[in-house]
Motif scaffolding. Sequence first.
Motif, PDB file in Angstrom:
ATOM      1  N   VAL A 135      -1.010  51.021  12.077  1.00 16.51           N
ATOM      2  CA  VAL A 135      -1.234  52.432  11.835  1.00 16.51           C
ATOM      3  C   VAL A 135      -2.592  52.583  11.149  1.00 16.51           C
ATOM      4  O   VAL A 135      -2.864  51.922  10.156  1.00 16.51           O
ATOM      5  CB  VAL A 135      -0.131  53.031  10.929  1.00 16.51           C
ATOM      6  N   SER A 155      10.164  54.800  14.198  1.00 13.62           N
ATOM      7  CA  SER A 155       8.836  55.398  14.157  1.00 13.62           C
ATOM      8  C   SER A 155       8.730  56.428  15.268  1.00 13.62           C
ATOM      9  O   SER A 155       9.339  56.287  16.324  1.00 13.62           O
ATOM     10  CB  SER A 155       7.771  54.316  14.330  1.00 13.62           C
ATOM     11  N   ASP A 182       7.850  51.769   8.126  1.00 14.55           N
ATOM     12  CA  ASP A 182       7.560  50.362   7.867  1.00 14.55           C
ATOM     13  C   ASP A 182       8.811  49.504   7.940  1.00 14.55           C
ATOM     14  O   ASP A 182       8.721  48.298   8.139  1.00 14.55           O
ATOM     15  CB  ASP A 182       6.896  50.200   6.496  1.00 14.55           C
ATOM     16  N   HIS A 194       3.856  59.130  12.851  1.00 11.33           N
ATOM     17  CA  HIS A 194       4.547  58.624  11.668  1.00 11.33           C
ATOM     18  C   HIS A 194       5.186  57.272  11.949  1.00 11.33           C
ATOM     19  O   HIS A 194       5.829  57.088  12.971  1.00 11.33           O
ATOM     20  CB  HIS A 194       5.620  59.621  11.209  1.00 11.33           C
ATOM     21  N   ALA A 195       4.991  56.343  11.046  1.00 14.80           N
ATOM     22  CA  ALA A 195       5.521  54.992  11.222  1.00 14.80           C
ATOM     23  C   ALA A 195       6.471  54.649  10.082  1.00 14.80           C
ATOM     24  O   ALA A 195       6.157  54.862   8.920  1.00 14.80           O
ATOM     25  CB  ALA A 195       4.385  53.979  11.260  1.00 14.80           C
ATOM     26  N   ARG A 214       2.835  56.557   6.771  1.00 12.94           N
ATOM     27  CA  ARG A 214       3.634  55.324   6.664  1.00 12.94           C
ATOM     28  C   ARG A 214       4.705  55.566   5.631  1.00 12.94           C
ATOM     29  O   ARG A 214       4.423  55.971   4.513  1.00 12.94           O
ATOM     30  CB  ARG A 214       2.748  54.161   6.262  1.00 12.94           C
TER      31      ARG A 214
END
Length: 77
Positions: free
Chosen positions: A74, A55, A62, A59-60, A8
């Motif tokens: 996530v 994203s 935010d 992997h994100a 994140r």
Amino acid sequence: MDECVGIRRDQQGLSQAARQIGEWLATRELDHPALRNRLEACRLIVNAALVRRQSCGAHARDDDPEFRATGAQVATI
């Protein structure tokens, strides 16, 4: 890297990591090639993450509005 460039991430954390890595590369006596190589690899990873604002995969971001709009979560192990 775990704190700011983990699974994140967001613009603020990535920018903070980029600044810190840049400072280390600029101010430290890096006569140890392995350390310089690791820092350069970190710099490349952070710069690529800064350029990609959405994203992707595991992997994100935010701060990605599309990711937030989906309500996806996530899970980290």
